[in-house]
Design a protein around this motif. Structure first.
Motif, mmCIF file in Angstrom:
data_model
loop_
_atom_site.group_PDB
_atom_site.id
_atom_site.type_symbol
_atom_site.label_atom_id
_atom_site.label_comp_id
_atom_site.label_asym_id
_atom_site.label_seq_id
_atom_site.Cartn_x
_atom_site.Cartn_y
_atom_site.Cartn_z
ATOM 1 N N LYS A 139 37.956 58.383 50.040
ATOM 2 C CA LYS A 139 37.079 59.041 51.015
ATOM 3 C C LYS A 139 37.772 59.324 52.344
ATOM 4 O O LYS A 139 37.238 60.082 53.162
ATOM 5 N N LEU A 140 38.974 58.765 52.558
ATOM 6 C CA LEU A 140 39.634 58.906 53.862
ATOM 7 C C LEU A 140 41.092 59.300 53.699
ATOM 8 O O LEU A 140 41.868 58.601 53.038
ATOM 9 N N PHE A 141 41.440 60.429 54.288
ATOM 10 C CA PHE A 141 42.831 60.897 54.311
ATOM 11 C C PHE A 141 43.366 60.704 55.730
ATOM 12 O O PHE A 141 42.849 61.296 56.685
ATOM 13 N N LEU A 142 44.370 59.842 55.872
ATOM 14 C CA LEU A 142 45.004 59.602 57.170
ATOM 15 C C LEU A 142 46.230 60.502 57.289
ATOM 16 O O LEU A 142 47.122 60.445 56.454
ATOM 17 N N ASN A 143 46.255 61.325 58.329
ATOM 18 C CA ASN A 143 47.402 62.238 58.483
ATOM 19 C C ASN A 143 47.789 62.372 59.958
ATOM 20 O O ASN A 143 47.303 63.260 60.660
ATOM 21 N N PRO A 144 48.695 61.509 60.433
ATOM 22 C CA PRO A 144 49.107 61.568 61.836
ATOM 23 C C PRO A 144 50.268 62.547 62.100
ATOM 24 O O PRO A 144 50.756 62.634 63.220
ATOM 25 N N SER A 145 50.685 63.290 61.089
ATOM 26 C CA SER A 145 51.839 64.179 61.227
ATOM 27 C C SER A 145 51.583 65.269 62.269
ATOM 28 O O SER A 145 50.499 65.851 62.329
ATOM 29 N N THR A 146 52.609 65.551 63.076
ATOM 30 C CA THR A 146 52.546 66.650 64.042
ATOM 31 C C THR A 146 53.706 67.627 63.835
ATOM 32 O O THR A 146 53.990 68.439 64.705
ATOM 33 N N THR A 147 54.358 67.538 62.679
ATOM 34 C CA THR A 147 55.496 68.429 62.404
ATOM 35 C C THR A 147 55.102 69.622 61.534
ATOM 36 O O THR A 147 55.889 70.549 61.375
ATOM 37 N N ASP A 148 53.900 69.598 60.969
ATOM 38 C CA ASP A 148 53.456 70.719 60.143
ATOM 39 C C ASP A 148 52.988 71.874 61.025
ATOM 40 O O ASP A 148 52.603 71.685 62.184
ATOM 41 N N VAL A 149 52.991 73.070 60.457
ATOM 42 C CA VAL A 149 52.431 74.230 61.150
ATOM 43 C C VAL A 149 50.931 74.295 60.877
ATOM 44 O O VAL A 149 50.106 74.348 61.785
ATOM 45 N N VAL A 150 50.561 74.296 59.607
ATOM 46 C CA VAL A 150 49.180 74.067 59.165
ATOM 47 C C VAL A 150 49.316 73.188 57.927
ATOM 48 O O VAL A 150 49.903 73.614 56.937
ATOM 49 N N CYS A 151 48.774 71.986 57.979
ATOM 50 C CA CYS A 151 49.022 71.035 56.902
ATOM 51 C C CYS A 151 48.184 71.360 55.671
ATOM 52 O O CYS A 151 46.957 71.300 55.704
ATOM 53 N N SER B 53 60.040 62.420 58.828
ATOM 54 C CA SER B 53 59.506 63.468 59.703
ATOM 55 C C SER B 53 58.191 64.062 59.216
ATOM 56 O O SER B 53 57.570 64.847 59.926
ATOM 57 N N LYS B 54 57.750 63.706 58.010
ATOM 58 C CA LYS B 54 56.515 64.266 57.453
ATOM 59 C C LYS B 54 55.296 63.374 57.681
ATOM 60 O O LYS B 54 54.345 63.423 56.913
ATOM 61 N N GLY B 55 55.317 62.572 58.723
ATOM 62 C CA GLY B 55 54.151 61.773 59.073
ATOM 63 C C GLY B 55 54.264 60.296 58.769
ATOM 64 O O GLY B 55 53.467 59.490 59.280
ATOM 65 N N TYR B 56 55.229 59.903 57.940
ATOM 66 C CA TYR B 56 55.362 58.493 57.577
ATOM 67 C C TYR B 56 55.756 57.625 58.773
ATOM 68 O O TYR B 56 55.257 56.503 58.940
#
Length: 467
Positions: free
Chosen positions: A302-314, A240-243
């Motif tokens: 140089k690149l952080f991929l973060n597709p998570s939509t479960t955080d409030v503010v990541c 649930s944390k974006g994985y």
């Protein structure tokens, strides 16, 4: 000279548990007290040795509150670079295994003496007041500000009978937050909505990340290659944390992303499953154990991929931006605060994810501006908090405290309804049976002998709690 305001920050967790409600209130206390214009007390849970073993990592435990406080102050000073001038007080807490949360025991508002009670900041106010039985927060304190950290409704939906539980929890949260808070600040629109609440990100990043970003900017200004690695993702290794979203995107677009290499960093309940899923992909996906995001091994990505939509503010998104990296993330309300940053690139669909990822691999991050650095800092977060709570103005309102905790003499019908509602909660939270029905930890109405002994709660204090 005006009398200093006293701000008491109550939160639901403490170090060495590196969860958001342990770390962010600690930084908030440090920066609110930094300029010496106000007195600040951070009120955090104390756990018995057994509960400490269930919560704190790496077998870290404390034999006394004094030892625990020393650990917290040392951890903080190493990160902020100054000696914070705030007080730390402990309230009795117990760890709930089923909720994976620390719950307060007894009336924790009593930690602050009546003569010092001015402003209370409740970090996760719903969490702190579900089972509160004691003085009404609005009666004891002149101003009560609730900061909503967590979207509990989304967590509950994943459990058995989750939709019904979420429906009920929504109304319970609205009830307790409404009767106990004057103001409510939501970190983003990804949280539950509350009547009269405002949306404002009142969090900053650990100064260490801004220092890393500053060094990277200097390298860029000198013409050096500041970033020599590609893409990564970091987070607690649970689906649930974006994985789930990230591996699905990589699976669906393997052909377009053949040159992409991604390092995943994290530990958690789903680690084995994540590793197995990564192995099935034709892409170069490497899985690593969790480590501190400020570790030198992350500096050159140089690149952080973060597709998570479960955080409030990541938090990790803010940290990556502070380090000068490009962040590719979903166009979601939890990311609204970050959209103004040059290096934050948001996508609407999977094709957009692929396009931005390939673009990021081919380009270099923009240099972080001074204004962007400031917006990410705790100094700016503190300014936003004071403004949102209206504590940046001279205090003029004089609130009279009723001699009764629950029934004020207000002629306002709305106030009478609220007072009656608070009284109902007070009565219901005072019976063990009703507390158990709604999920309270058995025997949490008052601290047990062990907690009282470790916190030095005297018989006189206990009688005061009961009165």
């Amino acid at each position: 000279m005006d009398k200093k305001r006293h701000i008491a920050i109550f939160t639901t967790a403490s170090l060495p548990w590196l969860t958001g409600t342990a770390v962010n209130p600690l930084f908030r206390a440090a920066y609110l007290a930094k300029d010496g214009q106000r007195d600040v007390t951070l009120v955090i849970p104390w756990l018995t040795l057994i509960d400490q073993g269930l919560v704190y990592p790496n077998n870290i435990t404390f034999s006394s509150p004094l030892e625990h406080e020393k650990y917290i102050r040392q951890w903080l000073e190493e990160r902020v670079g100054f000696a914070p001038g705030f007080n730390i007080q402990f309230y009795p807490g117990k760890f709930s295994k089923d909720k994976r949360s620390i719950l307060a025991v007894g009336d924790i508002s009593e930690i602050i003496p009546d003569e010092e009670a001015d402003v209370a900041v409740l970090e996760e106010p719903e969490h702190l007041t579900w089972y509160h039985h004691g003085k009404r927060w609005k009666t004891k304190f002149r101003l009560v500000v609730g900061i909503i950290h967590t979207n509990y409704l989304e967590y509950v939906k994943r459990e058995k009978n989750g939709m019904l539980a979420s429906f009920l929890l929504k109304y319970i949260n609205n009830w307790v937050v409404g009767i106990y808070c004057h103001k409510v600040i939501r970190l983003s629109a990804a949280t539950q909505d509350y009547n009269g609440s405002i949306i404002c990100n009142v969090h900053g990043v650990n100064p260490k990340f801004l220092e890393i970003g500053k060094k990277k900017r200097e390298q860029q200004q000198n013409g050096d290659k500041a970033f020599t690695k590609g893409a990564y993702f970091i987070g607690k290794m649970i689906w649930s944390k974006g994985y789930k979203e990230l591996l699905q995107l990589l699976h669906d677009h393997q052909k377009e992303l053949t040159e992409l290499e991604v390092d995943l960093f994290g530990s958690g309940e789903d680690s084995d499953e994540v590793q197995e899923a990564a192995k099935k992909l034709e892409l170069a996906i490497r899985v690593h154990p969790a480590r501190d995001h400020a570790d030198t091994s992350f500096h050159d990505y140089k690149l952080f991929l973060n597709p998570s939509t479960t955080d409030v503010v990541c938090t990790t998104t803010a940290e990556a931006l502070a380090m000068g990296k490009i962040v590719v993330c979903a166009n979601h309300c939890s990311n609204d605060f970050f959209k103004k940053f040059t290096n934050c690139w948001t996508y609407d669909d999977s094709d957009g994810f692929v396009k931005l990822t390939l673009k990021a691999l081919a380009e270099e991050p923009a240099q972080l501006t001074d204004a962007e650095r400031h917006d990410l800092s705790w100094e700016a977060a503190t300014e936003r908090f004071l403004n949102a709570a209206e504590l940046d103005k001279p205090y003029e309102r004089k609130l009279s405290r009723s001699t009764s905790n629950y029934m004020s003499t207000s002629l306002s019908l709305q106030q009478k309804v609220e007072d009656a509602s608070a009284y109902v909660h007070h009565v219901a939270s005072g019976f063990e049976i009703s507390r158990r029905i709604f999920g309270a930890i058995p025997g949490s109405l008052q601290p047990d002998e062990q907690l009282r002994k470790e916190l030095g709660l005297t018989d006189a204090a206990r009688k005061q709690e009961k009165s």
